[in-house]
Scaffold this active site. Structure first.
Site, PDB file in Angstrom:
ATOM      1  CG  ASP A 296      -2.298   0.631   0.851  1.00  0.00           C
ATOM      2  OD1 ASP A 296      -2.304   1.817   0.501  1.00  0.00           O
ATOM      3  OD2 ASP A 296      -3.331  -0.067   0.915  1.00  0.00           O
TER       4      ASP A 296
ATOM      5  CG  HIS B 190      -4.644   2.177  -1.977  1.00  0.00           C
ATOM      6  ND1 HIS B 190      -4.718   2.375  -0.624  1.00  0.00           N
ATOM      7  CD2 HIS B 190      -5.842   2.565  -2.476  1.00  0.00           C
ATOM      8  CE1 HIS B 190      -5.928   2.842  -0.322  1.00  0.00           C
ATOM      9  NE2 HIS B 190      -6.627   2.965  -1.427  1.00  0.00           N
TER      10      HIS B 190
ATOM     11  CD  GLU C 193     -10.118   3.999  -0.386  1.00  0.00           C
ATOM     12  OE1 GLU C 193     -10.940   4.477   0.399  1.00  0.00           O
ATOM     13  OE2 GLU C 193      -8.959   3.674  -0.045  1.00  0.00           O
TER      14      GLU C 193
HETATM   15  C1  ACM Z   1     -10.982  -0.378   1.263  1.00  0.00           C
HETATM   16  O1  ACM Z   1     -11.344  -0.257   2.448  1.00  0.00           O
HETATM   17  N1  ACM Z   1     -10.583   0.686   0.586  1.00  0.00           N
HETATM   18  C2  ACM Z   1     -10.983  -1.652   0.584  1.00  0.00           C
END
Ligand code: ACM
Ligand code: ZN
Length: 632
Positions: free
Chosen positions: A180, A240, A311
């Protein structure tokens, strides 16, 4: 015939009620208990098919470590006979405890592990076992936990501990979120700089350089397999990914210098997901990510590989000439279609290795998920999973409500998890433990237990079999402490939980006001902290800073004797926050500080108060939940 039906009914009721009596979590699906007991001999002799040796070695260690029972492997005169029965489903098992010993049947290492877990739980309760026949199998095939290894790093031995604990409750999938923005934890042999730079923090040397080598991960996979648990790795892409850009700025849209950032860095200095993206118009992106996926598939043999998809900051692609060229070439209309293009590429890339993609539910936002793709649902609304089911896609449920176990027990309490009923069409569900605010293995356990036990039972048993008071009793009889597990046992059987979707924002009494600059509250408004009901609460989404405050003020100054602040004590509490009062809402005086454990009670002895403020004294890696402010 009537008599037969009556007997059948009595028999079914007996089986049901007796199953409830076993001290098992999750409860067995079918069991008959007989008169009498089988007393375990001083040394437990065990026979088993040779192929299950590794699992039996683990069982032997467990019995020694957890309850000081000695196990000896022997081919004859054995007290525990383990037999392979190919007629059973891979996750099913049978246990027959009779006067002379125990017979255990399974067809696969999974069923074997569940049977051994049941036996261990019975032995934790007593070495004098009830005589019984038990036939057991799960309701859902996917019963998982996701551990975020990026925001905080968990050593291999800590992950093994998590695996050991999961196996006791018959959970079968460990999803590792390996990368991440905050850190890249997967060694890529072709590009050694990725893990090195992606886990380097110039300002936090003690947290730096932590990643898993492929050798360590392969060993972990084998360890989990012997416990009946499959590890599913995740490399989150195309969003991410800031930690990748530390080594590969040339595959980003914006270029420049990038670095991973530790969660410990001051919130204002941290980089954010939406500050850069991999460039979808650059062929090198696909080359590098393809190489990473190939190595991931080499290390992890799982049928499913998770490639993220959540996201995504699509707006970065808007201003990138290379991404725009792709956009035009493919006649796209919406930036989201660029993500969909990437989703289809990721699907095809995994197919080259004979694997199936799992992605967060955004992969299906515009219906880009294909045939076999599995959509992992993290949004809590019904529409998100229904959209996937309508397209006949497989789904795994892990909605924020109630499956995000990084949230406090105020938000996702054990009972809320227990009463949850996943839709039948799902492959199953998993608890997600994001670790921005979980920094130690002891906190990992506290966040998982005991509510993971509730999820384990939800996923194993039929909804008809569930019974909260009975579960609560079994849960509180379970020897977490004896097993050295940190579990949050402060919840009461009668506790209610706060369902924001059904709540009405409280109206404060005339002349009382509340104001806060603590942001990202998503409906958990400050008024909930002043409604006289500790079940409802105020909550934010990120850590709270010293420039934030929570203020209560009155039209007419009040004489107050006491202010007591009740936070979520499991995790999201004020720690050494200040309480300031003012007679005129201009000049404030400090009158108290909360202690390290969030206790906050200040005697005011009738002082005149026009307004008071609670202000954090430092940035703590935690959200904040104020259940109630009691004012006297
Ligand atoms: C997430 O909580 N963005 C998968
Ligand atoms: Zn680009």
């Amino acid at each position: 015939m009537k008599r037969f039906l009556l007997l059948l009914l009595i028999n079914l009721l007996t089986v049901y009620s007796q199953a409830q009596q076993l001290p098992l979590i999750p409860q067995a699906s079918q069991c008959t208990i007989y008169e009498g007991t089988y007393n375990l001999p001083a040394v437990l002799t065990v026979s088993f098919p040779e192929e299950w040796q590794a699992t039996l070695e683990m069982f032997k260690q467990d019995l020694k470590n957890r309850m000081d029972i000695s196990v000896v492997f022997s081919s004859k005169n054995n007290a525990l006979k383990i037999q392979k029965d190919a007629s059973l489903a891979s996750e099913a098992y049978e246990l027959d405890i009779h006067k002379k010993g125990i017979i255990l049947k399974a067809s696969h290492v999974c069923g074997l592990n569940y049977a051994l877990a049941s036996l261990q739980q019975l032995l934790l309760n007593s070495k004098s076992l009830p005589l019984l026949t038990l036939k057991d199998s799960p309701r859902f095939s996917y019963r998982g936990v996701m551990v975020d290894c990026s925001r905080h790093f968990w050593s291999i031995s800590e992950l093994k501990q998590t695996i050991d604990e999961m196996s006791l409750f018959k959970l079968n999938r460990l999803h590792l979120h390996l990368t991440d923005n905050q850190g890249w934890r997967f060694e890529v042999k072709k590009y050694p700089e990725i893990a090195k730079k992606g886990s380097y923090y110039w300002d936090f040397p003690a947290l730096s350089g932590k990643y898993y080598t492929q050798k360590q991960l392969k060993e972990l996979v084998a360890y989990a397999q012997n416990r009946g648990i499959e590890i599913i790795p995740e490399i989150d892409m195309p969003g991410h990914m800031l930690s990748l850009f530390a080594a590969f700025p040339e595959i980003t849209c914006l270029g420049g210098e990038y670095e991973a950032f530790p969660q410990e860095r001051d919130g204002k200095l941290r980089k954010r997901t939406w500050q850069n993206m991999v460039c979808l118009g650059n062929p090198k992106t696909y080359e590098v990510l393809g190489d990473i996926i190939a190595e991931l598939c080499d290390v992890f043999p799982s049928r499913y590989i998770h490639l993220g998809g959540d996201e995504v900051a699509t707006m970065i692609w808007k201003d990138c000439p290379h991404c725009q060229e792709l956009f035009e070439r493919e006649h796209m209309h919406d930036l989201g279609e660029l993500q969909d293009y990437f989703t289809r590429w990721a699907h095809a890339e995994l197919a080259k290795h004979g694997r199936i993609m799992i992605g967060w539910d955004e992969i299906n936002e515009r219906k880009a998920a294909q045939d076999q793709d599995v959509v992992m649902i993290w949004h809590s609304d019904e529409e998100t999973y229904q959209k996937a089911l309508d397209r006949n896609l497989n789904i795994i449920l892990s909605p924020g409500d109630p499956c995000y176990f990084d949230y406090s027990y105020a938000k996702n309490p054990t009972r809320k998890v227990y009463e949850w009923n996943p839709v039948n069409q799902a492959m199953g569900a998993q608890a997600n433990l994001w670790t921005e605010y979980v920094c130690t293995q002891s906190d990992v356990e506290k966040m998982l237990y005991p509510r993971l036990c509730a999820l384990a039972e939800v996923l194993w048993n039929s909804p008809e079999q569930k019974h909260w008071p009975d579960f609560y009793q079994r849960l509180h009889a379970f020897p977490f402490q004896q097993l050295g597990m940190n579990a949050w046992m402060e919840e009461k059987e009668s506790d209610e939980w706060f369902d924001l979707s059904k709540a009405v924002k409280p109206v404060l009494p005339a002349g009382v006001h509340v104001e806060t600059n603590i942001y990202n509250v998503k409906g958990y408004e400050p008024e909930y902290a002043l409604d006289g009901n500790p079940a409802t609460f105020f909550q934010n989404g990120w850590d709270t800073n010293p420039d934030e405050y929570f203020k209560v003020w009155y039209d007419v100054p009040q004489r107050l004797s006491k202010i007591k602040v009740i936070c979520d004590l499991s995790k999201d509490y004020f720690q050494r926050a200040k309480l300031l009062i003012s007679e005129d809402d201009s000049l404030y005086t400090e009158v108290g500080t909360s202690d390290d454990f969030g206790h906050f009670e200040v005697q005011l002895d009738g002082r005149q108060v026009k307004a008071f403020k609670i202000v954090p004294t430092f940035v703590r890696l935690s959200r904040l939940v104020i259940r109630e402010i009691e004012i006297e």
